[in-house]
Design a protein around this motif. Structure first.
Motif, mmCIF file in Angstrom:
data_model
loop_
_atom_site.group_PDB
_atom_site.id
_atom_site.type_symbol
_atom_site.label_atom_id
_atom_site.label_comp_id
_atom_site.label_asym_id
_atom_site.label_seq_id
_atom_site.Cartn_x
_atom_site.Cartn_y
_atom_site.Cartn_z
ATOM 1 N N LEU A 46 0.743 -0.968 0.053
ATOM 2 C CA LEU A 46 0.007 -0.053 0.035
ATOM 3 C C LEU A 46 0.817 1.247 -0.018
ATOM 4 N N VAL A 47 1.954 1.319 0.868
ATOM 5 C CA VAL A 47 2.899 2.260 0.881
ATOM 6 C C VAL A 47 3.411 2.500 -0.747
ATOM 7 N N LYS A 49 1.988 1.811 -3.612
ATOM 8 C CA LYS A 49 1.058 2.346 -4.341
ATOM 9 C C LYS A 49 0.693 3.567 -3.880
ATOM 10 N N GLU A 50 0.960 4.032 -2.659
ATOM 11 C CA GLU A 50 0.821 5.495 -2.262
ATOM 12 C C GLU A 50 1.872 6.430 -3.163
ATOM 13 N N ASP A 53 0.953 6.911 -6.849
ATOM 14 C CA ASP A 53 -0.194 7.916 -6.860
ATOM 15 C C ASP A 53 0.261 9.233 -6.819
ATOM 16 N N LEU A 54 1.343 9.335 -5.986
ATOM 17 C CA LEU A 54 1.860 10.732 -5.818
ATOM 18 C C LEU A 54 2.630 11.234 -7.155
ATOM 19 N N PHE A 188 5.585 13.154 2.085
ATOM 20 C CA PHE A 188 5.521 11.713 2.122
ATOM 21 C C PHE A 188 6.491 10.953 3.067
#
Length: 365
Positions: A46-47, A49-50, A53-54, A188
């Motif tokens: 998930l990190v 993927k974050e 997305d950024l 982030f």
């Protein structure tokens, strides 16, 4: 063996690699090493993927400097080789130091790194790469034919060729892009920095135990102290490549980049392999793949060049790299250093042990 954890440089390293997360795909990371799939923490995915997305809003500009292929070295990775970031205080300080280089220096540094990386690990020769870089820098018309023969993707070849024609202006465009991206990365990274720093310090403290090869113990034998090129060894902790171990020997300042989540994977494997049955299952699963078996046979015959194995098996170098990675994590082969060069060796002792254990499992001594 002594180790030094570098907090600032870990941040700089991840900041410079961060735009490459544009190419993150959940399917790709799960298939990157099929020995590890079931052990990869969902929270870590998930990190990643974050991060993807950024960086997505900058996709078109990022593609000029970062490449999708697993064997394509990004623009900044090439410049890092002869212009290390170790000792710098921030990513921008490092990038501004690159802007101070002349056109010829930037061209030479890039050509050198490209040639060095294109050599197989068992054949890497710094002097030969220096000579090739000087030759091409003085005769720029030979750059495109030379690039065409490298083991990198066509998109990367074209972008890198464009850079060699206008090094300073291309670098300026890259720095302008990073000036926009770095504040996003800083925000982030701030959520995880304290955790990364604490882990890095603890990791190095454990590596410095007075007896035994702790690095080998932690990595399940995948990497040992014997292959490290300097003492003390500089250590970075990377979130961007959180499932990887990278031993950087190309740079003037060699370092070990250790994935922030790779140890969790090793611990999960150890727990599952407590009775060693999983090791045998993994070994035979890898031997059951025909291409992987053929790769192992080539290594057993002393053929460790990725290019030659790829040619022998009529597949791409990227495919061979994928299979080599799985053979290493399955402990069928290991990385060895011979006369200052790296090569793969068949892990005969481990294979013989697994076969012996199999006989015991089946009731035959």
């Amino acid at each position: 063996m002594n180790y030094i954890f570098h907090e600032k440089e870990s941040y700089i390293f991840d900041a410079l690699l961060f735009p490459g997360m544009l190419y993150y795909k959940e399917k790709d990371i799960l298939e990157a090493d099929d020995n590890f799939i079931e052990f990869m923490p969902e929270s870590s995915q998930l990190v990643m993927k974050e991060m993807h997305d950024l960086i997505l809003p900058y996709a078109d500009r990022v593609k000029t400097f970062y490449f999708e292929g697993m064997e394509d070295h990004d623009f900044i990775e090439l410049l890092m080789v002869r212009s290390p970031f170790m000792g710098k205080e921030s990513p921008m300080e490092y990038l501004r130091s690159l802007l101070d280089k002349s056109e010829k220096e930037l061209l030479y540094d890039t050509l050198y790194a490209l040639d060095y990386f294109d050599q197989d690990s068992s054949l890497q020769d710094r002097e030969a790469s220096m000579e090739k870089a000087h030759e091409l820098a003085e005769n720029k018309e030979g750059i495109m034919p030379w690039l065409s023969g490298l083991s990198i993707g066509s998109d990367a070849k074209w972008q890198l060729y464009s850079f060699t024609q206008n090094p300073s202006s291309t670098l300026s465009s890259y720095v302008s892009l990073m000036e926009e991206i770095l504040p996003i990365f800083e925000q982030f990274y701030g959520k995880y920095q304290e955790k990364i720093t604490a882990y890095g310090r603890d990791f190095v403290d454990r590596l410095m135990k007075p007896e035994g090869d702790t690095l080998s113990e932690i990595s399940n034998g995948i990497i040992t102290e014997k292959v490290l090129t300097r003492d003390p060894m500089d250590v970075l902790i990377t979130m961007v490549n959180s499932f990887s171990i990278m031993l950087n020997t190309a740079s003037r300042n060699p370092f070990l980049a250790w994935g922030a989540d790779i140890e969790r994977i090793f611990m999960a494997i150890r727990e599952k392999e407590a009775n060693q049955i999983q090791e045998r299952v993994t070994l035979f699963k890898n031997l059951g793949d025909r291409t992987r078996y053929d790769v192992l046979m080539n290594i057993a015959r002393g053929i460790t060049s990725t290019k030659i194995i790829a040619k022998n098996l009529n597949v791409s170098s990227a495919t061979i790299s994928y299979h080599l990675n799985n053979l290493v994590t399955a402990k069928l082969i290991y990385l060895s250093q011979q006369e200052g060069k790296y090569t793969y060796k068949v892990n005969h002792a481990f294979i013989e042990k697994c076969i012996g254990d199999l006989k015991e499992d089946l009731g035959r001594e």
